[in-house]
Design a protein around this motif. Structure first.
Motif, PDB file in Angstrom:
ATOM      1  N   ALA A  14       0.831  -1.210   0.000  1.00  0.00           N
ATOM      2  CA  ALA A  14       0.000   0.000   0.000  1.00  0.00           C
ATOM      3  C   ALA A  14       0.863   1.256   0.000  1.00  0.00           C
ATOM      4  CB  ALA A  14      -0.942  -0.011   1.202  1.00  0.00           C
ATOM      5  N   ARG A  17       1.869   2.069  -3.555  1.00  0.00           N
ATOM      6  CA  ARG A  17       0.781   2.571  -4.395  1.00  0.00           C
ATOM      7  C   ARG A  17       0.408   4.013  -4.052  1.00  0.00           C
ATOM      8  NH1 ARG A  17      -2.960  -2.961  -4.832  1.00  0.00           N
ATOM      9  NH2 ARG A  17      -1.233  -4.250  -5.634  1.00  0.00           N
ATOM     10  N   ILE A  18       0.538   4.359  -2.792  1.00  0.00           N
ATOM     11  CA  ILE A  18       0.268   5.736  -2.382  1.00  0.00           C
ATOM     12  C   ILE A  18       1.425   6.639  -2.805  1.00  0.00           C
ATOM     13  CG2 ILE A  18      -0.095   7.258  -0.395  1.00  0.00           C
ATOM     14  CD1 ILE A  18      -1.289   4.691   1.023  1.00  0.00           C
ATOM     15  N   ARG A  21       2.110   8.132  -6.472  1.00  0.00           N
ATOM     16  CA  ARG A  21       1.363   9.287  -6.971  1.00  0.00           C
ATOM     17  C   ARG A  21       1.951  10.617  -6.498  1.00  0.00           C
ATOM     18  NH1 ARG A  21      -5.035   7.482  -6.590  1.00  0.00           N
ATOM     19  NH2 ARG A  21      -4.740   5.285  -7.192  1.00  0.00           N
ATOM     20  N   SER A 345     -11.141   2.374  -0.797  1.00  0.00           N
ATOM     21  CA  SER A 345      -9.710   2.067  -0.872  1.00  0.00           C
ATOM     22  C   SER A 345      -9.428   0.973  -1.899  1.00  0.00           C
ATOM     23  CB  SER A 345      -9.160   1.680   0.505  1.00  0.00           C
ATOM     24  OG  SER A 345      -9.749   0.483   0.982  1.00  0.00           O
ATOM     25  N   GLU A 348      -9.904   2.693  -5.392  1.00  0.00           N
ATOM     26  CA  GLU A 348      -8.928   3.737  -5.686  1.00  0.00           C
ATOM     27  C   GLU A 348      -7.491   3.213  -5.721  1.00  0.00           C
ATOM     28  OE1 GLU A 348      -7.925   7.781  -6.508  1.00  0.00           O
ATOM     29  OE2 GLU A 348      -9.847   6.723  -6.495  1.00  0.00           O
ATOM     30  N   TYR A 349      -7.169   2.245  -4.837  1.00  0.00           N
ATOM     31  CA  TYR A 349      -5.784   1.783  -4.703  1.00  0.00           C
ATOM     32  C   TYR A 349      -5.610   0.276  -4.788  1.00  0.00           C
ATOM     33  CZ  TYR A 349      -4.329   6.475  -3.254  1.00  0.00           C
ATOM     34  OH  TYR A 349      -4.038   7.820  -3.214  1.00  0.00           O
ATOM     35  N   CYS A 351      -6.282  -1.730  -2.361  1.00  0.00           N
ATOM     36  CA  CYS A 351      -5.815  -2.120  -1.025  1.00  0.00           C
ATOM     37  C   CYS A 351      -6.987  -2.117  -0.061  1.00  0.00           C
ATOM     38  CB  CYS A 351      -4.754  -1.155  -0.501  1.00  0.00           C
ATOM     39  SG  CYS A 351      -3.282  -1.023  -1.529  1.00  0.00           S
ATOM     40  N   TRP A 356      -4.417   0.153   4.017  1.00  0.00           N
ATOM     41  CA  TRP A 356      -4.272   1.454   3.361  1.00  0.00           C
ATOM     42  C   TRP A 356      -4.212   2.564   4.400  1.00  0.00           C
ATOM     43  CZ3 TRP A 356      -6.283   6.275   3.028  1.00  0.00           C
ATOM     44  CH2 TRP A 356      -5.844   7.071   1.964  1.00  0.00           C
TER      45      TRP A 356
END
Length: 406
Positions: A14, A17-18, A21, A345, A348-349, A351, A356
């Motif tokens: 996670a 992935r955050i 961006r 979550s 969007e991700y 996760c 997340w």
């Protein structure tokens, strides 16, 4: 900023992935004892993965981690492993001259004779014992920077600075209405860590008494959580906030209570009754002869990986800090909170909500460190830094926090 992320499990994945961006770092090396897992975390980023690289490392190999930091010129180590590996990673970062960030702290050991009355070795004691070494080197170890501990501690700092003149009590309260299709018992977070924090003697802080312990699952109360989660019974659990908050925030009492549910508590008690919470290896027969294995590791192996449960999960999770005290001569009581909906979550991700919510906070902290909004030396908790920049940036990440007058 060049970051070595150790641990590519649910939270580590996670994190990638955050972070992918955000532009604040130049390189993130994703390292895990299982190279396939590290590789999968990086590969899943696709075109966003140009700044990422997968490596293999044993989190318990202090020399190997130190060498990996030097090899890639990393100036930050982010620890996304379970608490067993805090100290070797903490020491490796110091040896390499890197900033250290973790989401949980060094493990506690109960008092040998009075475990439910007095503290033995407290969470974080081993790290704070080396605070002088870090300060003298002008280096920073930011400890307990997940969601709980982490965001909950930021909320405590914000309450002290912005909302209260005097604080009577700070109580972290965590609850959820998450369900998992197809499983009667499926923890949404590492069962190894869950057993550790839930079955150890909980710690409570009182200004006139200091830190002391109580029985596991003591002082049950029903807390009404926001955004449709509703009333959940919460009980005392050992957690880092109780050891961190009083070091930087003035309060007469600090507690941590977790909404576990009666069935979850009964399952944990059964694990303890059977000795399956233990970490010391026991000998069991194997096809090629006796095998030494930790009972707790067996439990973890028998349960689903929390990172894989997202598609089966439904509901929301809430982390927050309840504070009562005085403002302008009048009593005040508030709950500062952060809610993540699993549906959001996952969409969007990709996760699940709990991992997340844990992962977003160290990424926010790294961005603040990279930009200079947060800085310091020594071994510091989130309370040692200004809360405003963190909460503003968390909102900018698309995951706003809330405040409810009680």
């Amino acid at each position: 900023m060049r970051v070595l992320l150790v641990g590519a499990g649910g939270v580590g994945t996670a994190v990638t992935r955050i972070a992918a961006r955000r532009p604040f770092f130049d390189r993130m090396v994703v390292a895990d004892h299982d190279p396939a897992r590290a590789g999968a975390a990086v590969a899943a980023l696709g075109a966003d993965g140009d700044r990422f690289r997968a490596e293999r490392v044993d989190a318990g190999d202090e020399d190997g981690v130190t060498e990996l930091l030097a090899l890639h010129g990393c100036d930050v180590l982010l620890n996304a492993t379970d608490p067993r590996f805090v100290m070797p990673l903490f020491r490796a970062a110091r040896r390499a001259g890197a900033t250290y960030v973790d989401m949980a702290m060094s493990l506690s050991r109960p008092h040998a004779e009075r475990p439910y009355e007095e503290c033995g070795v407290k969470l974080g004691d081993e790290q704070f014992a080396r605070a002088g070494e870090w300060a003298e080197a002008g280096a920073l170890a930011l400890v307990g920077m997940g969601v709980e501990p982490g965001l909950s501690d930021v909320f405590a700092r914000y309450a002290a600075d912005e909302l209260f003149d005097e604080i009577e009590e700070i109580g972290v309260r965590d609850g959820a209405n998450l369900t998992v299709d197809g499983y009667d018992f499926a923890p949404s977070f590492s069962i190894w860590t869950t057993i550790e924090e839930c079955l150890n003697p909980p710690v409570v802080y009182e200004k006139d008494r200091g830190w002391f312990t109580t029985e596991p699952f003591s002082e049950p109360e029903v807390f009404d959580f926001p955004e449709g989660i509703g009333p959940v019974e919460c009980v005392n659990v050992e957690h880092e906030e109780v050891l961190l908050v009083p070091r930087w925030v003035g309060a007469r009492r600090v507690t941590f209570k977790y909404g576990l549910g009666r069935e979850f508590i009964d399952t944990l008690r059964t694990l303890r009754l059977l000795g399956l919470d233990g970490t010391a290896p026991v000998t069991v027969p194997g096809p090629d002869g006796p095998v030494r294995v930790s009972p707790r590791d067996v439990v973890a192996a028998c349960l689903p990986d929390p990172a894989t449960l997202g598609d089966r999960m439904h509901g929301k999770t809430c982390a927050g800090t309840w504070v009562r005290g005085v403002k302008d001569g009048a009593p005040r009581e508030v709950y500062l909170y952060h809610v993540v909906d699993n549906q959001w979550s996952m969409a969007e991700y990709g996760c699940q909500a709990v991992v997340w919510q844990t992962a977003v906070n160290p990424v926010v902290a790294l961005e603040l460190l990279a930009g200079g909004a947060w800085s310091g030396t020594g071994v510091l908790g989130p309370e040692a830094f200004p809360a405003g920049p963190f909460l503003d940036l968390l909102t900018a990440y698309g995951s706003p926090w809330g405040l409810r007058e009680q």
